[in-house]
Motif scaffolding. Structure first.
Motif, short mmCIF file in Angstrom:
data_model
loop_
_atom_site.label_atom_id
_atom_site.label_comp_id
_atom_site.label_asym_id
_atom_site.label_seq_id
_atom_site.Cartn_x
_atom_site.Cartn_y
_atom_site.Cartn_z
N GLY A 200 47.82 20.82 -10.64
CA GLY A 200 46.61 21.51 -10.24
C GLY A 200 46.04 20.91 -8.97
O GLY A 200 46.68 20.09 -8.32
N SER A 201 44.83 21.32 -8.65
CA SER A 201 44.14 20.83 -7.46
C SER A 201 42.69 20.50 -7.78
O SER A 201 42.05 21.21 -8.54
CB SER A 201 44.13 21.91 -6.36
OG SER A 201 45.41 22.14 -5.85
N VAL A 202 42.23 19.42 -7.20
CA VAL A 202 40.81 19.10 -7.14
C VAL A 202 40.43 19.34 -5.69
O VAL A 202 41.06 18.81 -4.78
CB VAL A 202 40.51 17.64 -7.53
CG1 VAL A 202 39.05 17.30 -7.31
CG2 VAL A 202 40.92 17.38 -8.98
N ASP B 184 45.93 16.52 -5.85
CA ASP B 184 46.48 16.58 -7.21
C ASP B 184 45.56 15.71 -8.08
O ASP B 184 45.30 14.55 -7.74
CB ASP B 184 47.90 16.01 -7.19
CG ASP B 184 48.60 16.09 -8.53
OD1 ASP B 184 47.97 15.87 -9.58
OD2 ASP B 184 49.82 16.33 -8.52
N PRO B 185 45.03 16.24 -9.19
CA PRO B 185 44.09 15.47 -10.01
C PRO B 185 44.67 14.18 -10.58
O PRO B 185 43.92 13.28 -10.95
CB PRO B 185 43.68 16.43 -11.13
CG PRO B 185 44.55 17.61 -11.02
CD PRO B 185 45.25 17.58 -9.70
N ARG B 186 45.99 14.04 -10.60
CA ARG B 186 46.61 12.80 -11.09
C ARG B 186 46.63 11.71 -10.02
O ARG B 186 46.89 10.56 -10.32
CB ARG B 186 48.05 13.09 -11.54
CG ARG B 186 48.14 14.12 -12.65
CD ARG B 186 49.56 14.55 -12.89
NE ARG B 186 50.07 15.22 -11.68
CZ ARG B 186 51.32 15.62 -11.51
NH1 ARG B 186 52.20 15.44 -12.46
NH2 ARG B 186 51.69 16.21 -10.39
N ASN B 187 46.32 12.06 -8.78
CA ASN B 187 46.39 11.12 -7.67
C ASN B 187 45.08 10.33 -7.57
O ASN B 187 44.26 10.53 -6.68
CB ASN B 187 46.68 11.86 -6.36
CG ASN B 187 47.05 10.94 -5.23
OD1 ASN B 187 46.85 9.73 -5.31
ND2 ASN B 187 47.56 11.51 -4.16
N ALA C 292 41.42 23.85 -9.72
CA ALA C 292 42.29 24.97 -10.09
C ALA C 292 43.54 24.41 -10.75
O ALA C 292 43.92 23.27 -10.50
CB ALA C 292 42.66 25.78 -8.85
N GLU C 293 44.17 25.21 -11.58
CA GLU C 293 45.40 24.81 -12.26
C GLU C 293 46.57 25.59 -11.66
O GLU C 293 46.41 26.70 -11.17
CB GLU C 293 45.30 25.09 -13.76
CG GLU C 293 44.20 24.29 -14.46
CD GLU C 293 44.35 22.79 -14.34
OE1 GLU C 293 45.51 22.29 -14.35
OE2 GLU C 293 43.33 22.10 -14.23
#
Length: 167
Positions: free
Chosen positions: A155-157, A122-125, A143-144
């Motif tokens: 989303g995903s990193v 998760d890009p917020r992690n 990706a979102e």
């Protein structure tokens, strides 16, 4: 009770077992621990029991992380195909256990047949992204709308780490 499959100075690793349900439930029912997890916090021991059973059936490598010398279960680390996933009890964050566990786990992968390790974060992690970056993981995509967490759609990193070359 259980013997370690591998270990570090402070940690032991073994297969997860049904006896671990209470320890994992404590982590998986914690909103902070599961903030970036791909499922909502667990509300019943039955959910955690099912999670351990399914993890054992689908993971290539999946291990409970135990704190020495007490053998308290403090997290898990594993691989589903090439994708690494880990969880550590929030009360132990910031003490280097995640770094120690990931370092030893990657050694185990490289000693085997693995050529690449991947991660979907998760890009917020930011905490997880910093840890993976320290080990040399590189961003290979984004990706979102890939997961629905208890905080909403995220989303995903996508990250990747290639096996080090032999010297």
């Amino acid at each position: 009770m259980y013997s370690y499959i591998f270990e570090t100075a402070r940690l032991g690793f073994r297969q997860m077992a049904q006896a671990d349900v209470p320890a994992f439930h404590e982590m998986l029912s914690d909103r902070e621990a599961t903030r970036y997890w791909s499922t909502p916090p667990h509300t019943t021991l039955s959910e955690t029991h099912t999670w351990i059973t399914e993890s054992a059936a689908t993971a290539t490598h999946d291990y409970a992380i135990l704190l020495k010398p007490t053998d308290e279960v403090i997290g898990k680390i594993g691989c589903f195909g090439t994708e690494i996933g880990f969880l550590l009890h929030p009360r132990l964050w910031g003490r280097g256990y995640g770094t120690e566990a990931l370092e030893r786990f990657l050694q185990l992968l490289w000693e085997g047949e693995a050529r690449v390790a991947t991660a979907d974060v998760d890009p917020r992690n930011e905490r997880c992204l910093r840890l993976l970056k320290r080990f040399g993981f590189r961003k290979v995509g984004r990706a979102e709308g890939t997961y629905v967490t208890w905080e909403g759609i995220c989303g995903s990193v996508y990250l990747e780490l290639r096996r080090p070359s032999s010297k």
